[in-house]
Design a protein around this motif. Sequence first.
Motif, PDB file in Angstrom:
ATOM      1  N   ALA A 129      44.651 -17.285  24.390  1.00 10.98           N
ATOM      2  CA  ALA A 129      44.265 -16.238  23.445  1.00 10.98           C
ATOM      3  C   ALA A 129      43.708 -15.025  24.179  1.00 10.98           C
ATOM      4  CB  ALA A 129      43.230 -16.785  22.464  1.00 10.98           C
ATOM      5  N   THR A 130      42.938 -15.269  25.233  1.00  7.77           N
ATOM      6  CA  THR A 130      42.390 -14.162  26.019  1.00  7.77           C
ATOM      7  C   THR A 130      43.508 -13.347  26.661  1.00  7.77           C
ATOM      8  OG1 THR A 130      40.367 -15.409  26.501  1.00  7.77           O
ATOM      9  CG2 THR A 130      40.899 -13.578  27.974  1.00  7.77           C
ATOM     10  N   SER A 157      39.812 -21.622  31.366  1.00  9.90           N
ATOM     11  CA  SER A 157      39.143 -21.375  30.084  1.00  9.90           C
ATOM     12  C   SER A 157      39.912 -22.022  28.937  1.00  9.90           C
ATOM     13  CB  SER A 157      39.047 -19.868  29.842  1.00  9.90           C
ATOM     14  OG  SER A 157      38.631 -19.604  28.522  1.00  9.90           O
ATOM     15  N   SER A 176      40.085 -20.967  26.070  1.00  6.30           N
ATOM     16  CA  SER A 176      40.666 -19.885  25.270  1.00  6.30           C
ATOM     17  C   SER A 176      41.536 -18.963  26.122  1.00  6.30           C
ATOM     18  CB  SER A 176      39.544 -19.062  24.615  1.00  6.30           C
ATOM     19  OG  SER A 176      38.694 -18.492  25.600  1.00  6.30           O
TER      20      SER A 176
END
Length: 297
Positions: A243-244, A238, A240
């Motif tokens: 951040a996830t 991913s 992100s």
Amino acid sequence: MSFEPPKRLVNALGEVRDDGASAWLARLPEILQGAVERLELTVERVHVPGGRSSLVVLVRRADGSPAVLKLAPERFRPEAEHAALTHWNGFGAVQLLGDGGGLLLERLHPEVSVRSLPEAKALLEAAGTLRRLWVDPPSWRSCETVADRTGRQAEAMRATAAEEPDVVPLVDAALTARDELLVAPPEVRLLHGTFRQSKVLAGERTPWLAVGPDPVVGECAFDLARLVRDRVEDLIASPSGAATTRRRVKRLAESLDVDQERLRGWTLFRAVESGVRALRVGRERDAELLLEFAGWL
């Protein structure tokens, strides 16, 4: 009793230091036959693909009720699992029904784990199951401590880092985090030790029950740390993912009343330890994923 051990188990035992694992594997048909006779069981089938540290066999007891027989070599501490399951007595974990050369367990639904749920729901259910396992440890010592286990792991990490200079910065960061975390742990509980979504199976008594502990005594953040990196391959894929991961640390820490920085530190240590171990045994793709994940922390 003649049968082929699952390939996953054979391959996993081939990766570990041979301190009796190969001899155990060679004797496995005999060991299974002995346990089946002592416990008066009827074998239905071997569960495939099964685990990386044990043979799981679906069986029927003498009264016809379904159960599971689990056999593991000594290096995977089946006696500690027996002690932890006895202490939990079915609360949040699979019920121990007996032993006789193996662990006789209640039959859950091995094909249905929390991992089959959407990610947000899976994390919620897994965390709720884990919370129930965090009880005061038994008065008698049967499980190693977090300090002892991570001490052994730290020695192996240093040895690998000496031969793999690229991992030195992450290993140094993980070992520093460990040293700081061991100074003043906030609580001492009986922990599952190897908890993740695939270790939570659907049951009949309650919707979800934990299986396969490698129990250890220590602080709750150590146990929760392994859950943070569940579905790591999806996180890495991913854009992100970093951040996830940070949001997941925050959300899990808040939902289970665990200090966020302590959870981050143990997540770092456990990810680096797993990544370095994967590198050591030649699972390079796993090592790459885990060490990239650790770099986000």
